[in-house]
Design a protein around this motif. Structure first.
Motif, PDB file in Angstrom:
ATOM      1  N   LEU A   8       0.842  -1.192   0.000  1.00  0.00           N
ATOM      2  CA  LEU A   8       0.000   0.000   0.000  1.00  0.00           C
ATOM      3  C   LEU A   8       0.879   1.244   0.000  1.00  0.00           C
ATOM      4  N   THR A   9       0.580   2.159  -0.904  1.00  0.00           N
ATOM      5  CA  THR A   9       1.307   3.433  -0.907  1.00  0.00           C
ATOM      6  C   THR A   9       0.573   4.491  -0.106  1.00  0.00           C
ATOM      7  N   GLU A  10      -0.713   4.303   0.093  1.00  0.00           N
ATOM      8  CA  GLU A  10      -1.505   5.213   0.921  1.00  0.00           C
ATOM      9  C   GLU A  10      -2.311   4.383   1.909  1.00  0.00           C
ATOM     10  N   THR A  11      -2.127   4.639   3.204  1.00  0.00           N
ATOM     11  CA  THR A  11      -2.816   3.833   4.217  1.00  0.00           C
ATOM     12  C   THR A  11      -3.837   4.634   5.013  1.00  0.00           C
ATOM     13  N   GLU A  12      -3.865   5.948   4.812  1.00  0.00           N
ATOM     14  CA  GLU A  12      -4.798   6.765   5.585  1.00  0.00           C
ATOM     15  C   GLU A  12      -6.234   6.324   5.295  1.00  0.00           C
ATOM     16  N   GLY A  13      -6.986   6.087   6.335  1.00  0.00           N
ATOM     17  CA  GLY A  13      -8.349   5.617   6.176  1.00  0.00           C
ATOM     18  C   GLY A  13      -8.457   4.109   6.237  1.00  0.00           C
ATOM     19  N   PHE A  14      -7.332   3.396   6.085  1.00  0.00           N
ATOM     20  CA  PHE A  14      -7.366   1.936   6.185  1.00  0.00           C
ATOM     21  C   PHE A  14      -6.702   1.472   7.475  1.00  0.00           C
ATOM     22  N   ILE A  15      -5.456   1.865   7.668  1.00  0.00           N
ATOM     23  CA  ILE A  15      -4.744   1.515   8.898  1.00  0.00           C
ATOM     24  C   ILE A  15      -4.640   2.766   9.765  1.00  0.00           C
ATOM     25  N   LYS A  16      -5.228   2.706  10.937  1.00  0.00           N
ATOM     26  CA  LYS A  16      -5.200   3.843  11.845  1.00  0.00           C
ATOM     27  C   LYS A  16      -4.090   3.646  12.869  1.00  0.00           C
ATOM     28  N   LYS A  17      -3.251   4.675  13.006  1.00  0.00           N
ATOM     29  CA  LYS A  17      -2.089   4.563  13.881  1.00  0.00           C
ATOM     30  C   LYS A  17      -2.145   5.577  15.014  1.00  0.00           C
ATOM     31  N   LYS A  18      -1.420   5.238  16.071  1.00  0.00           N
ATOM     32  CA  LYS A  18      -1.260   6.134  17.209  1.00  0.00           C
ATOM     33  C   LYS A  18       0.228   6.312  17.482  1.00  0.00           C
ATOM     34  N   ILE A  19       0.576   7.463  18.029  1.00  0.00           N
ATOM     35  CA  ILE A  19       1.979   7.746  18.323  1.00  0.00           C
ATOM     36  C   ILE A  19       2.106   8.307  19.730  1.00  0.00           C
ATOM     37  N   LYS A  20       3.154   7.891  20.417  1.00  0.00           N
ATOM     38  CA  LYS A  20       3.440   8.421  21.751  1.00  0.00           C
ATOM     39  C   LYS A  20       4.948   8.414  21.962  1.00  0.00           C
ATOM     40  N   PRO A  21       5.438   9.163  22.937  1.00  0.00           N
ATOM     41  CA  PRO A  21       6.885   9.195  23.158  1.00  0.00           C
ATOM     42  C   PRO A  21       7.406   7.862  23.674  1.00  0.00           C
ATOM     43  N   ASN A  22       8.641   7.566  23.324  1.00  0.00           N
ATOM     44  CA  ASN A  22       9.381   6.490  23.971  1.00  0.00           C
ATOM     45  C   ASN A  22      10.019   7.126  25.207  1.00  0.00           C
ATOM     46  N   PHE A  23       9.371   6.956  26.341  1.00  0.00           N
ATOM     47  CA  PHE A  23       9.768   7.701  27.539  1.00  0.00           C
ATOM     48  C   PHE A  23      11.188   7.369  27.982  1.00  0.00           C
ATOM     49  N   VAL A  24      11.606   6.128  27.757  1.00  0.00           N
ATOM     50  CA  VAL A  24      12.970   5.751  28.138  1.00  0.00           C
ATOM     51  C   VAL A  24      13.987   6.506  27.290  1.00  0.00           C
ATOM     52  N   GLU A  43       6.954   5.713  19.860  1.00  0.00           N
ATOM     53  CA  GLU A  43       6.339   4.400  19.657  1.00  0.00           C
ATOM     54  C   GLU A  43       5.080   4.585  18.815  1.00  0.00           C
ATOM     55  N   ILE A  44       5.063   3.932  17.656  1.00  0.00           N
ATOM     56  CA  ILE A  44       3.916   4.014  16.753  1.00  0.00           C
ATOM     57  C   ILE A  44       3.215   2.661  16.747  1.00  0.00           C
ATOM     58  N   THR A  45       1.949   2.662  17.083  1.00  0.00           N
ATOM     59  CA  THR A  45       1.170   1.424  17.103  1.00  0.00           C
ATOM     60  C   THR A  45      -0.003   1.544  16.138  1.00  0.00           C
ATOM     61  N   SER A  46      -0.507   0.395  15.722  1.00  0.00           N
ATOM     62  CA  SER A  46      -1.615   0.363  14.766  1.00  0.00           C
ATOM     63  C   SER A  46      -2.814  -0.338  15.382  1.00  0.00           C
ATOM     64  N   GLU A  47      -3.983   0.164  15.074  1.00  0.00           N
ATOM     65  CA  GLU A  47      -5.211  -0.453  15.567  1.00  0.00           C
ATOM     66  C   GLU A  47      -5.655  -1.559  14.610  1.00  0.00           C
ATOM     67  N   ASP A  48      -6.191  -2.636  15.180  1.00  0.00           N
ATOM     68  CA  ASP A  48      -6.705  -3.717  14.344  1.00  0.00           C
ATOM     69  C   ASP A  48      -7.925  -3.255  13.550  1.00  0.00           C
ATOM     70  N   ILE A  49      -8.085  -3.869  12.372  1.00  0.00           N
ATOM     71  CA  ILE A  49      -9.218  -3.601  11.492  1.00  0.00           C
ATOM     72  C   ILE A  49     -10.090  -4.852  11.519  1.00  0.00           C
ATOM     73  N   SER A  74      -5.506  -8.239  11.517  1.00  0.00           N
ATOM     74  CA  SER A  74      -4.728  -7.961  12.718  1.00  0.00           C
ATOM     75  C   SER A  74      -3.488  -7.192  12.287  1.00  0.00           C
ATOM     76  N   VAL A  75      -3.140  -6.154  13.048  1.00  0.00           N
ATOM     77  CA  VAL A  75      -2.105  -5.213  12.612  1.00  0.00           C
ATOM     78  C   VAL A  75      -1.011  -5.099  13.667  1.00  0.00           C
ATOM     79  N   ALA A  76       0.238  -5.021  13.206  1.00  0.00           N
ATOM     80  CA  ALA A  76       1.374  -4.827  14.112  1.00  0.00           C
ATOM     81  C   ALA A  76       2.428  -3.978  13.408  1.00  0.00           C
ATOM     82  N   SER A  77       3.247  -3.305  14.213  1.00  0.00           N
ATOM     83  CA  SER A  77       4.294  -2.431  13.671  1.00  0.00           C
ATOM     84  C   SER A  77       5.604  -2.651  14.404  1.00  0.00           C
ATOM     85  N   LYS A  78       6.684  -2.387  13.682  1.00  0.00           N
ATOM     86  CA  LYS A  78       8.021  -2.341  14.268  1.00  0.00           C
ATOM     87  C   LYS A  78       8.786  -1.248  13.554  1.00  0.00           C
TER      88      LYS A  78
END
Length: 343
Positions: free
Chosen positions: A162-178, A229-235, A239-243
């Motif tokens: 996929l070259t465009e994922t907006e609207g299909f895979i929804k992601k969240k971002i937060k700081p890597n506190f460490v 840290e960027i995580t993805s919500e399941d659709i 099932s979705v995962a990121s690294k």
């Protein structure tokens, strides 16, 4: 210590868990021809180089392995690993693009296997598709070159990019506190709040560039992917995962056709275990008779040729009942089988 850990990581993660495991069929199937020779020679070079590297920190163990290797090939006239030169790097054979795509293959495989585990779907159960967002043509090109390897490793039928994922895979971002704690100090709360308000487009841009300059009051805070840290919500149905910048969406719907193939693969696994428990040689031919109910019988009948090829069977007979035999289970279905060695 650092050198020892690097050697350990290479042997454990790259050589044993990756190369040797992926090359098992090359090692034991077919004639001793070019592909098999290349697989063995590559393994030999890796082992010999490793024992030379580890000789200063593990002198006796490395010497024993070196002697055993050299007894087979007679490559070195020296009697000990401690009598030959320490290996020198060969800059001319280093292929950064190859290393990059192997890392992509490993990471993609690891993510898909983790998703299978998350939803409790065995690796022997084929799945139809995985989707991977790509941020540039090179990333897609690199993935396509290792696509067959990934599909075989995780047992999926198709990979789509996929070259465009907006609207299909929804992601969240937060700081890597460490990672950011010391760097940001009292600014951490403001940065965390700003990241929570990122749009999907901003997250995608961050992933593409690998860094982001975050406006904060009268200054900019430079962030890298390793600091968030960027995580993805399941659709639904996926099932979705990121690294890091790599995201994988796995289609977890098991169709009747896929279920049938999964049954066949599970059956192969059970017969291979019987072969092993019976001390059959790898090349021994067998005949198999199995008593199976309708659903499993249909699966075994459909994949009869595949099963016979995998278990080296001249014949697979499917019947409704047999008197004796070994009791096995295939996906919660009890079966009875008789395995006879030919000759």
């Amino acid at each position: 210590t650092i050198a020892g850990r690097l050697v350990e990581d290479f042997v454990d993660e790259q050589l044993s868990n990756w190369y040797v495991r992926l090359c098992r069929r090359r090692f034991w199937k077919g004639e001793y021809e070019q592909d098999k020779i290349a697989a063995y020679q590559t393994l030999y070079e890796c082992l010999e180089t490793v024992v030379r590297l580890m000789a200063p920190i593990s002198p006796f163990f490395s010497d024993e392995i070196f002697i055993q290797l050299n007894n087979v090939t007679g490559k070195h006239g020296e009697a000990s690993v401690h009598h030959i030169l320490f290996p020198a790097p060969k800059e001319e054979v280093i292929d950064r693009l190859l290393e990059e795509r192997m890392a992509l293959a490993q990471d993609a495989s690891s993510l898909i296997l983790s998703l299978r585990k998350k939803v409790n779907i065995k690796v022997r159960q084929p799945l139809s598709k995985a989707l991977i967002p790509v941020f540039n043509p090179l990333m897609e090109q690199q993935l396509r070159k290792v696509e067959d390897l990934i599909k075989t490793e995780v047992n999926i039928k198709e990979m789509e990019y996929l070259t465009e994922t907006e609207g299909f895979i929804k992601k969240k971002i937060k700081p890597n506190f460490v990672a950011l704690g010391k760097k940001l100090g009292p600014k951490m709360k403001a940065v965390s709040s700003a990241l929570q308000n990122f749009s999907q487009h901003e997250i995608s841009l961050f992933e593409k560039e690998g860094r982001y300059s975050l406006p904060l009051n009268d200054e900019f805070v430079d962030l890298t992917l390793s600091e968030v840290e960027i995580t993805s919500e399941d659709i639904p149905g996926w099932s979705v995962a990121s690294k890091g910048s790599l995201t994988v969406a796995l289609d977890i719907n098991v169709t009747p056709e896929l279920e049938q193939e999964g049954n066949a693969r599970e059956f192969v696994n059970r017969i291979q275990k019987i072969r092993k428990d019976s001390d059959f040689a790898l090349t021994d031919r067998i005949e198999v008779k199995v008593a199976a109910a309708n659903g499993i019988a249909e699966s075994l009948g459909k994949y009869n040729d595949y099963i016979c090829a995998e278990i080296l069977a001249d014949k697979l007979e499917i019947t409704s009942t047999i008197e004796d035999g070994v009791e096995i289970e295939v996906n919660d279905n009890p079966l009875k089988v008789i395995v006879i060695k030919k000759g």
